[in-house]
Scaffold this active site. Structure first.
Site, PDB file in Angstrom:
ATOM      1  N   GLU A  51       0.737  -1.349  -0.026  1.00 20.00           N
ATOM      2  CA  GLU A  51       0.075   0.019   0.040  1.00 20.00           C
ATOM      3  C   GLU A  51       0.897   1.148  -0.036  1.00 20.00           C
ATOM      4  O   GLU A  51       1.734   1.436   0.851  1.00 20.00           O
ATOM      5  CB  GLU A  51      -0.790  -0.021   1.221  1.00 20.00           C
TER       6      GLU A  51
ATOM      7  N   ASP B  43       3.679 -14.848  11.340  1.00 18.24           N
ATOM      8  CA  ASP B  43       2.566 -15.349  10.809  1.00 18.24           C
ATOM      9  C   ASP B  43       1.392 -14.094  10.868  1.00 18.24           C
ATOM     10  O   ASP B  43       0.829 -13.634  11.991  1.00 18.24           O
ATOM     11  CB  ASP B  43       2.012 -16.425  11.458  1.00 18.24           C
TER      12      ASP B  43
ATOM     13  N   HIS C 209      -1.812  10.603  -0.035  1.00 16.19           N
ATOM     14  CA  HIS C 209      -2.300   9.369  -0.796  1.00 16.19           C
ATOM     15  C   HIS C 209      -2.270   9.594  -2.205  1.00 16.19           C
ATOM     16  O   HIS C 209      -1.783   8.888  -3.089  1.00 16.19           O
ATOM     17  CB  HIS C 209      -3.604   9.039  -0.158  1.00 16.19           C
TER      18      HIS C 209
ATOM     19  N   LYS D 140      -7.068  -0.720  11.716  1.00 16.27           N
ATOM     20  CA  LYS D 140      -6.460  -1.139  10.307  1.00 16.27           C
ATOM     21  C   LYS D 140      -5.304  -0.471  10.032  1.00 16.27           C
ATOM     22  O   LYS D 140      -4.095  -0.866   9.641  1.00 16.27           O
ATOM     23  CB  LYS D 140      -7.554  -1.020   9.183  1.00 16.27           C
TER      24      LYS D 140
HETATM   25  C1  MEV Z   1      -5.401   3.330   5.375  1.00 15.17           C
HETATM   26  O1  MEV Z   1      -4.899   2.187   4.754  1.00 15.17           O
HETATM   27  C2  MEV Z   1      -5.588   3.248   6.795  1.00 15.17           C
HETATM   28  C3  MEV Z   1      -6.244   4.673   7.333  1.00 15.17           C
HETATM   29  O2  MEV Z   1      -7.585   4.573   7.097  1.00 15.17           O
HETATM   30  C4  MEV Z   1      -6.171   4.289   8.865  1.00 15.17           C
HETATM   31  C5  MEV Z   1      -6.903   5.465   9.682  1.00 15.17           C
HETATM   32  O3  MEV Z   1      -8.051   5.875   9.212  1.00 15.17           O
HETATM   33  O4  MEV Z   1      -6.780   5.627  10.845  1.00 15.17           O
HETATM   34  C6  MEV Z   1      -5.448   5.916   7.062  1.00 15.17           C
END
Ligand code: MEV
Length: 450
Positions: free
Chosen positions: A85, A299, A396, A283
């Site tokens: 990513e 893992d 991004h 995430k």
């Molecule tokens: C993107 O891979 C992860 C984010 O969405 C985490 C977050 O919102 O805290 C930027």
């Protein structure tokens, strides 16, 4: 294709590719060519990679990156990260640099206990089984001494064995729950072997037990397997600084430091309140954690499964990190279970996993837990910092633009022009393609797209 193939695993790699591409690929020749091209040029290395799993036909490449400037417990690391990513490594590196000048990351291991279970059915008086358990426990330990000898020599082994009665939830269902110390190895094979031995020993004990009737001698071992939920194998990482040290960052956003810190803390509180936000928040943490876990041959599925269970340990899914501001001190911390290892498994086999561990100074497992948690915290810090200031799309999209330009085969000159143009324009695949196409139109007005 309406018939199942028999013996696919017995075909050699060439035959597998041939069968697969003939059956499923729109362009068999080109697909076969790609699969062959991504093989490692050194047959010895390829053999090692093929040995990791089954039915391999090629390798799937992911980028291997470095996030430098991680100061953790006073030591500086350049952390290897494997992730596809865009922005993740840049964000981790930027957060690492930010905290480098503010005391770095601090981390401590709170526990290293791993767990396993033997699930079984037994028909009889639960009180009778409980009374027998001290004897059973002794036999389980004695009966697995050959398997635990090496681990005991290294300071690990079985830590505890308990009997749990689940007959209220499922008729006749009990569980042996055992805890283990596996030192520097993740220990999955060790734990599973010991648990399977426990199953055999329990069966044998019951068969030979004079205090039981014939019917009571029968025990049905349903399964024996480690638990990936390891709430006793936990590390805490944190950063802290006076809120005044957010001054420069806040000024760029036209805010004052206290407002920025409070906005950040509010965003973290929201992730503790709302599972929808918590999932995305966590995430972001796993973006960093998984990348180091992969780079070090651990893992990541086990780590993710455990982390998400831990995130709902009080009954609701919440953020794994928390943020406090007290007496002008901003503190941001992450507590996460990490059942990992630095020896055995892929850590020794995968040529780059081995190199990753070397680059990190050949850490023992507790040190690696501290590194991984710190990267998770850095990643989370970078994401929330962007979210409460510029939004994440700015950074991004810059990376996304680069990827689109690569995809379109843009020249250096076209890339430079696009980077300039899209400073003030919204990036989308079609907008970038239109921009590049407009520059590629020949004097006669025909497109010169390569
Ligand atoms: C993107 O891979 C992860 C984010 O969405 C985490 C977050 O919102 O805290 C930027």
């Amino acid at each position: 294709m309406s018939k199942a193939i028999d013996g696919f695993s017995k075909l050699n790699k060439q035959q597998k590719i041939e069968w697969l591409t003939q059956q499923f690929a729109p362009d068999p020749g080109a697909t076969a060519c790609d699969f062959e091209q991504w093989q490692h040029p050194d047959p010895g290395v390829q053999k090692i990679i093929d040995g990791f799993t089954e039915n391999t036909i090629s390798n799937y490449t992911l980028p291997y990156s470095i996030a430098p400037n991680f100061m953790i417990n006073g030591r500086v690391y350049a952390v290897p990260m494997v992730i596809e990513e865009s922005s993740v490594v840049a964000a981790a590196s930027s957060a690492a640099k930010f905290w480098f000048d503010r005391g770095g990351f601090h981390a401590e291991v709170l526990g290293t206990v791993k767990l396993g279970q033997v699930h079984f059915r037994w028909v009889g008086d639960p009180g009778k089984l409980k009374a027998l358990f001290p004897g059973i426990r002794e036999r389980l330990i004695a009966g697995s001494e050959d398997l635990t000898a090496n681990m005991r020599q290294r300071g690990g082994g079985i830590r505890d064995i308990e009997l749990l009665d689940f007959t209220h939830a499922e008729p006749c269902y009990y569980q042996i729950r055992a805890s283990f110390e596996t030192c520097n190895s993740m220990g999955a094979n060790f734990i599973n072997s010991v648990l399977e031995r426990f199953g055999d020993t329990l069966e044998q004990y019951m068969t030979e037990c004079d205090d039981l009737s014939d019917a009571e001698r029968d025990v049905d071992i349903i399964m024996a397997i480690l638990s990936n939920y390891t709430p006793g194998c936990v590390v805490r990482a944190w950063v802290e600084t006076p809120i005044a040290s957010f001054e420069a960052l806040a000024r760029q956003q036209g805010m004052d430091a206290a407002a920025l810190a409070e906005r950040f803390a509010a965003a973290v509180r929201i992730a503790a309140i709302d599972p929808y936000r918590a999932t995305t928040h966590n995430k972001g943490i796993f973006n960093g954690i998984d990348a180091v876990i992969l780079a070090t041959g651990n893992d990541f599925r086990a780590i993710e499964a455990c982390g998400h269970t831990y995130a709902c340990r009080d009954g609701q899914y919440r953020s794994l990190s928390r943020c406090t501001i007290e007496n002008g001190i901003f503190r941001f911390e992450l507590e996460i279970p990490l059942a990992i290892g630095t020896v055995g498994g892929l850590t020794a086999l995968h040529p780059l996993a081995k190199r990753s561990l070397e680059l990190l100074g050949s850490p023992d497992t507790p040190e690696l837990m501290c590194i991984v948690a710190s990267v998770g915290l850095a990643q989370n810090f970078a994401a929330v910092r962007s979210l409460v200031t510029t939004g994440i799309q700015q950074g991004h999209m810059k990376m996304h633009l680069t990827n689109i330009l690569h995809h379109l085969g843009a020249s250096d000159e076209e890339c430079a022009a696009a980077q300039f143009h899209f400073q003030k324009q919204t990036v989308s695949f079609s907008a970038v393609r239109a921009f590049i196409d407009s520059r590629r139109v020949s004097p006669e007005g025909t497109s010169v797209r390569p």
